[in-house]
Structures are given as C-alpha cells and as structure tokens.
Design a protein around this motif. Structure first.
Motif, PDB file in Angstrom:
ATOM      1  N   GLY A   1      42.656 -23.378   3.463  1.00 38.46           N
ATOM      2  CA  GLY A   1      41.814 -22.965   4.578  1.00 38.46           C
ATOM      3  C   GLY A   1      40.990 -24.105   5.149  1.00 38.46           C
ATOM      4  O   GLY A   1      40.021 -23.865   5.869  1.00 38.46           O
ATOM      5  N   ILE A   2      41.359 -25.344   4.843  1.00 39.64           N
ATOM      6  CA  ILE A   2      40.631 -26.517   5.337  1.00 39.64           C
ATOM      7  C   ILE A   2      41.371 -27.079   6.552  1.00 39.64           C
ATOM      8  O   ILE A   2      42.515 -27.552   6.440  1.00 39.64           O
ATOM      9  CB  ILE A   2      40.510 -27.599   4.247  1.00 39.64           C
ATOM     10  CG1 ILE A   2      39.728 -27.042   3.050  1.00 39.64           C
ATOM     11  CG2 ILE A   2      39.823 -28.845   4.800  1.00 39.64           C
ATOM     12  CD1 ILE A   2      39.665 -28.000   1.862  1.00 39.64           C
ATOM     13  N   TYR A   3      40.727 -27.037   7.710  1.00 43.20           N
ATOM     14  CA  TYR A   3      41.370 -27.435   8.961  1.00 43.20           C
ATOM     15  C   TYR A   3      41.735 -28.913   8.981  1.00 43.20           C
ATOM     16  O   TYR A   3      42.723 -29.306   9.624  1.00 43.20           O
ATOM     17  CB  TYR A   3      40.442 -27.108  10.134  1.00 43.20           C
ATOM     18  CG  TYR A   3      40.972 -27.565  11.471  1.00 43.20           C
ATOM     19  CD1 TYR A   3      42.026 -26.902  12.097  1.00 43.20           C
ATOM     20  CD2 TYR A   3      40.417 -28.670  12.122  1.00 43.20           C
ATOM     21  CE1 TYR A   3      42.513 -27.317  13.316  1.00 43.20           C
ATOM     22  CE2 TYR A   3      40.903 -29.092  13.348  1.00 43.20           C
ATOM     23  CZ  TYR A   3      41.949 -28.412  13.947  1.00 43.20           C
ATOM     24  OH  TYR A   3      42.427 -28.836  15.165  1.00 43.20           O
ATOM     25  N   LEU A   4      40.989 -29.753   8.293  1.00 43.25           N
ATOM     26  CA  LEU A   4      41.221 -31.191   8.330  1.00 43.25           C
ATOM     27  C   LEU A   4      42.643 -31.547   7.883  1.00 43.25           C
ATOM     28  O   LEU A   4      43.246 -32.485   8.409  1.00 43.25           O
ATOM     29  CB  LEU A   4      40.200 -31.922   7.454  1.00 43.25           C
ATOM     30  CG  LEU A   4      40.281 -33.460   7.465  1.00 43.25           C
ATOM     31  CD1 LEU A   4      40.051 -34.003   8.874  1.00 43.25           C
ATOM     32  CD2 LEU A   4      39.280 -34.050   6.486  1.00 43.25           C
ATOM     33  N   PHE A   5      43.178 -30.794   6.935  1.00 43.81           N
ATOM     34  CA  PHE A   5      44.548 -31.067   6.495  1.00 43.81           C
ATOM     35  C   PHE A   5      45.544 -30.859   7.640  1.00 43.81           C
ATOM     36  O   PHE A   5      46.485 -31.634   7.801  1.00 43.81           O
ATOM     37  CB  PHE A   5      44.922 -30.174   5.311  1.00 43.81           C
ATOM     38  CG  PHE A   5      44.260 -30.575   4.023  1.00 43.81           C
ATOM     39  CD1 PHE A   5      44.451 -31.844   3.501  1.00 43.81           C
ATOM     40  CD2 PHE A   5      43.450 -29.688   3.327  1.00 43.81           C
ATOM     41  CE1 PHE A   5      43.854 -32.225   2.305  1.00 43.81           C
ATOM     42  CE2 PHE A   5      42.843 -30.058   2.136  1.00 43.81           C
ATOM     43  CZ  PHE A   5      43.042 -31.335   1.626  1.00 43.81           C
ATOM     44  N   ALA A   6      45.330 -29.808   8.442  1.00 44.86           N
ATOM     45  CA  ALA A   6      46.188 -29.580   9.601  1.00 44.86           C
ATOM     46  C   ALA A   6      46.002 -30.684  10.635  1.00 44.86           C
ATOM     47  O   ALA A   6      46.956 -31.110  11.290  1.00 44.86           O
ATOM     48  CB  ALA A   6      45.889 -28.214  10.221  1.00 44.86           C
ATOM     49  N   ALA A   7      44.770 -31.166  10.776  1.00 45.75           N
ATOM     50  CA  ALA A   7      44.467 -32.196  11.771  1.00 45.75           C
ATOM     51  C   ALA A   7      45.154 -33.520  11.462  1.00 45.75           C
ATOM     52  O   ALA A   7      45.521 -34.265  12.375  1.00 45.75           O
ATOM     53  CB  ALA A   7      42.958 -32.395  11.863  1.00 45.75           C
ATOM     54  N   VAL A   8      45.334 -33.831  10.172  1.00 42.83           N
ATOM     55  CA  VAL A   8      45.943 -35.121   9.809  1.00 42.83           C
ATOM     56  C   VAL A   8      47.463 -35.018   9.648  1.00 42.83           C
ATOM     57  O   VAL A   8      48.111 -35.991   9.255  1.00 42.83           O
ATOM     58  CB  VAL A   8      45.328 -35.689   8.507  1.00 42.83           C
ATOM     59  CG1 VAL A   8      43.835 -35.882   8.661  1.00 42.83           C
ATOM     60  CG2 VAL A   8      45.646 -34.797   7.315  1.00 42.83           C
ATOM     61  N   SER A   9      48.017 -33.864   9.983  1.00 42.62           N
ATOM     62  CA  SER A   9      49.456 -33.670   9.823  1.00 42.62           C
ATOM     63  C   SER A   9      50.263 -34.650  10.671  1.00 42.62           C
ATOM     64  O   SER A   9      51.194 -35.302  10.184  1.00 42.62           O
ATOM     65  CB  SER A   9      49.821 -32.231  10.193  1.00 42.62           C
ATOM     66  OG  SER A   9      51.207 -32.012  10.078  1.00 42.62           O
ATOM     67  N   ASP A  10      49.921 -34.783  11.951  1.00 40.47           N
ATOM     68  CA  ASP A  10      50.628 -35.709  12.835  1.00 40.47           C
ATOM     69  C   ASP A  10      50.492 -37.169  12.387  1.00 40.47           C
ATOM     70  O   ASP A  10      51.504 -37.853  12.200  1.00 40.47           O
ATOM     71  CB  ASP A  10      50.147 -35.556  14.279  1.00 40.47           C
ATOM     72  CG  ASP A  10      50.877 -34.446  15.015  1.00 40.47           C
ATOM     73  OD1 ASP A  10      51.965 -34.037  14.559  1.00 40.47           O
ATOM     74  OD2 ASP A  10      50.367 -33.987  16.049  1.00 40.47           O
ATOM     75  N   PRO A  11      49.264 -37.678  12.234  1.00 41.78           N
ATOM     76  CA  PRO A  11      49.145 -39.096  11.875  1.00 41.78           C
ATOM     77  C   PRO A  11      49.775 -39.460  10.539  1.00 41.78           C
ATOM     78  O   PRO A  11      50.322 -40.558  10.382  1.00 41.78           O
ATOM     79  CB  PRO A  11      47.629 -39.350  11.870  1.00 41.78           C
ATOM     80  CG  PRO A  11      46.987 -38.012  11.843  1.00 41.78           C
ATOM     81  CD  PRO A  11      47.940 -37.089  12.514  1.00 41.78           C
ATOM     82  N   SER A  12      49.721 -38.559   9.557  1.00 44.28           N
ATOM     83  CA  SER A  12      50.358 -38.863   8.276  1.00 44.28           C
ATOM     84  C   SER A  12      51.876 -38.978   8.445  1.00 44.28           C
ATOM     85  O   SER A  12      52.523 -39.819   7.808  1.00 44.28           O
ATOM     86  CB  SER A  12      50.018 -37.783   7.240  1.00 44.28           C
ATOM     87  OG  SER A  12      50.502 -36.514   7.641  1.00 44.28           O
TER      88      SER A  12
END
Length: 448
Positions: free
Chosen positions: A411-422
């Motif tokens: 449920g932590i949005y930051l993981f979704a946010a870094v999906s593209d750059p990773s």
C-alpha cells in the motif's frame, strides 16, 4: 527527399534526421494528450481517469503491431543502403501484406477480451464503463495506427523524416477539432475521443501512402512483386517479432504498474495520467533519437560501414545525455503548473501533487539511462538483431513487476512511482552491454 546516411558527417546527418522526427513525435503525443485534456476539462476528472487508465492497454496493442511493422521495414532500410532496388520494392510488398495480417489478428484479440483485461487491471468501478467505451473503440481502429506507422517507417527507411512530420501535423490539428466536435457538440464522451483518434490516424496513413505513390517510386512494388515470399518473410519476422514482443513485454510491465496505481483510487490515476502525459512529451527527443539510429544503423549495416555505426552511436549518446539533463530540469519545475491543463477550475491541484511529485522526481533522475536505452536498442534492431533487444524488455518487465507488486502488497505509493525509472536503469545497463556484444559479433562475421 531520400537521405543516404552512409556518407557525410554522422552528427549533422543524425541531428537533421532526428529533428523532424522529434517534432512529429511531440505532435503525436500532443494529439494523444488532446483526448485527455479535452475529456478532463469538459467531461470531468472521472472521465480523464478512465482514459488514463487505458493508456497501458493502448500501448500494448498498438505497440505490438507497431513493433512488427517497424521491424518489417528494417529490411527496406538495409536493402536501400545496399543499393538493391528490387529487394527494396519486394520488402515493401511483403511488409504491407504482413501488416494486414497483423492488424486483423491483434484487433480480433483485443476486441474479444477487452473487458477481461480491464478487470485484471483493477480498473475502478466508477470509471469502468467510460474506460471500456474508449479503449474498445480504439481497438477497432488499430488498422489505422498500423498503416500510419508502416507508411512512416517506410519513408524513414529511405531517409525521409519530413513527410511523416507534415502528415502528423495535419492530423494532430484534425484530432483536436474532431475531439471538440464529437465531445462538445455530439456529446459522445470518451467514445468520441477514441473515434477522433481513429479518424485522424486513418488520414495520416492515407497521406503517407499517397505521398509514396506520387514521389517515392522506389517504394512502389511492381505487380509481380506482390506476394509473401519465404526469405523476406523469415527476415522480417526474425526482426519484427522480437520487436513486437519487446513492446508487449514492456507494455505488460506498464499494465502491472497501472494496476498498482489503480489500487490507490481515481484521484491517483488522474494525477499519474496527467503527469506522465507531460513527461511523455518531454522525452520524445529520446524516442526520436532511437528511431534515427535504427535507420542510420540499418543503412550503414547494409552498406558494410560498421565504423560509421560506432561513430553515430557515440555522437548520439553524448548529445542525448546532455539533452536529458535539460529536459529533466524542465519537467521537474513545470509539472506542478502543467497539471492544471488537464482539469477544470473546480479541481484542487494541491490534492494531485502528492501523487504526481514522487513519480516525476524519480523519473527525471533516470533520464540519461532512458536515453541510452533507446539508442542501444534501436541500433541493434537496425542491424537486424531482434532477440537481444527483446531481452531488454524482459529486464524492464522484471523491474516493474517487483516495484508494482511491492506497491500493491504494502500500500506504499512510492513503490509504484519508482516502477518506470527502475525499469529504465535495469534495461539501460543491459542494452549497453548487449550493444557491445553485437558490435563484436558483427565485426567477427565481417572478418570471416
């Protein structure tokens, strides 16, 4: 308006070819973004989220078809560089026939299974019907997208990047007009935006092939050359299928990412959609450089000028890295202001920033790996290597999968946010190493 890229200064040739491509790609993003802006400002935030939630599905079905058709024209580029006019014409005929089969097959699959795909992506119930209406209509117009991209790719294969730009400029203006007409006058909602996109792409395709029939006689097959040949088909599928699968793999990763974003609600979806639309415009120089290097490497490979491929890649990498820094700064500082373009005056932009800022911040830090990814991947494809670039897509998928699943389960949005750059970093490192291997492989084969 053909350009022979096997002679002359690589830097000037690459930049002159890239600039019209970049303008065209930006306008393509603008007229794709027009759907989102007009829907968001006239129909509402929920409708904007509906259109945005289907972006990854559109990328999947269009990307698969476009990957195939772009791969089909690698043979055209190589035979043009080698000066073989008969094989160039044959490659065109074969590409057109294979594109027809591709468009029919992919359209049928997505039309039949669209609702199931939306359910698998956790599409929020309050936007489901609008999302289905939009993407179902887009699926029926896939053949328009396929043949616009085929026509553009054929022209680029012989060094003509200006005509695709002109046709796209016209269709971009037409798309905005049709959006306003179908949404505001005929009240067709999200479906109207999809119909406008399909019509605009159909006209773009018609204009490209009209120009080819009038001005590019080299790309017009003779009557006896219209058949599916075993040798050409084998080569075109050898390059095109991995490119299509690479798009499909990458799109699968972005669909998983979108599924993760969807779990945070329609506000998060709307914010992510608007931020990513602006970013997509600013990163079109990277996409355009990749397309340029596919043509550049294809022609030089066909001419046996492997030394020029090395020179071109170094030039493109240095230029793109410097430009990526500038673009990153622009995106970071302007994103809070551009969000307002997508919503009406009643929307509180401050509620959107907590969703948009982490995503944009993570992305701009990784623009250099993204720019290099396009260069290395497209250079290998232009040389006829399909499998290794496709495996780069697998690296992207793995990185997006890990980040997105973490977001869904924690449920932590930051993981979704870094999906593209990773994904960009993982694939960028891999494709750099793969490019070095490909160049050594080509040189050893030439030496033999």
């Amino acid at each position: 308006m053909q350009t022979n890229m096997t002679k002359g200064n690589p830097f000037s040739i690459i930049i002159r070819f890239m600039l019209p491509l970049m303008l065209g790609n930006i306008f393509q993003q603008l007229y794709n973004m027009a759907d989102t802006i007009i829907v968001g400002r006239t129909v509402g935030q929920t409708a904007l989220a509906a259109v945005g939630s289907t972006g990854t599905i559109m990328f999947l079905m269009q990307g698969f078809a476009i990957g195939l058709t772009t791969g089909f024209t690698v043979l055209t580029s190589q035979t043009f560089g080698a000066g073989d006019e008969r094989r160039t014409r044959r490659s065109v005929a074969n590409a057109v026939l294979l594109a027809l089969i591709t468009a029919a097959t992919v359209t049928a699959i997505f039309v039949v299974f669209m609702k199931q795909i939306l359910h698998l992506m956790n599409t929020p119930s309050d936007i489901f019907e609008d999302a289905y209406s939009y993407i179902y209509t887009i699926a029926w117009g896939l053949i328009c997208c396929v043949f616009y991209n085929l026509g553009s790719s054929l022209l680029r294969a012989v060094g003509n990047s200006k005509i695709p730009l002109f046709t796209l400029l016209f269709s971009a203006v037409l798309n905005v007009f049709l959006d306003l007409l179908l949404i505001l006058v005929f009240h067709m909602g999200t479906r109207g935006a999809a119909v406008a996109t399909n019509i605009s792409q159909a006209i773009s395709a018609a204009l490209c092939f009209l120009y080819i029939s009038r001005k590019e006689k080299l790309l017009i097959p003779h009557r006896e050359e219209w058949y599916i040949g075993r040798t050409d088909t084998a080569f075109q599928l050898h390059v095109g299928l991995p490119m299509a699968l690479q798009f499909a793999i990458t799109a699968s990763g972005t669909m998983i990412q979108q599924s993760a974003i969807n779990t945070f609600g329609s506000t998060a979806v709307a914010s992510f959609t608007s931020a990513s639309k602006f970013q997509n415009i600013m990163t079109q120089s990277m996409v355009s450089m990749g397309q340029t290097m596919a043509t550049y490497s294809g022609q030089n490979y066909g001419a046996g000028r492997i030394d020029r491929i090395h020179q071109g890649v170094r030039t493109a990498a240095l230029f793109s890295a410097a430009l990526s820094v500038v673009e990153g700064l622009i995106v970071w500082f302007l994103t809070p202001y551009t969000l307002g373009l997508f919503f009406n005056s009643q929307t509180n932009i401050q509620e959107l920033l907590p969703w948009a800022t982490p995503y944009i911040g993570a992305c701009v830090l990784c623009y250099i790996p993204l720019s290099l990814l396009f260069i290395f991947r497209n250079t290998m494809q232009g040389c006829g290597y399909g499998l290794l670039p496709m495996l780069g897509g697998a690296m992207e998928l793995a990185a997006r999968l890990v980040a997105s699943l973490l977001a869904i389960h924690t449920g932590i949005y930051l993981f979704a946010a870094v999906s593209d750059p990773s994904a960009w970093v993982a694939a960028g490192v891999y494709t750099g190493l793969a490019y070095l291997y490909v160049m050594k492989d080509i040189q050893s084969k030439r030496a033999d």
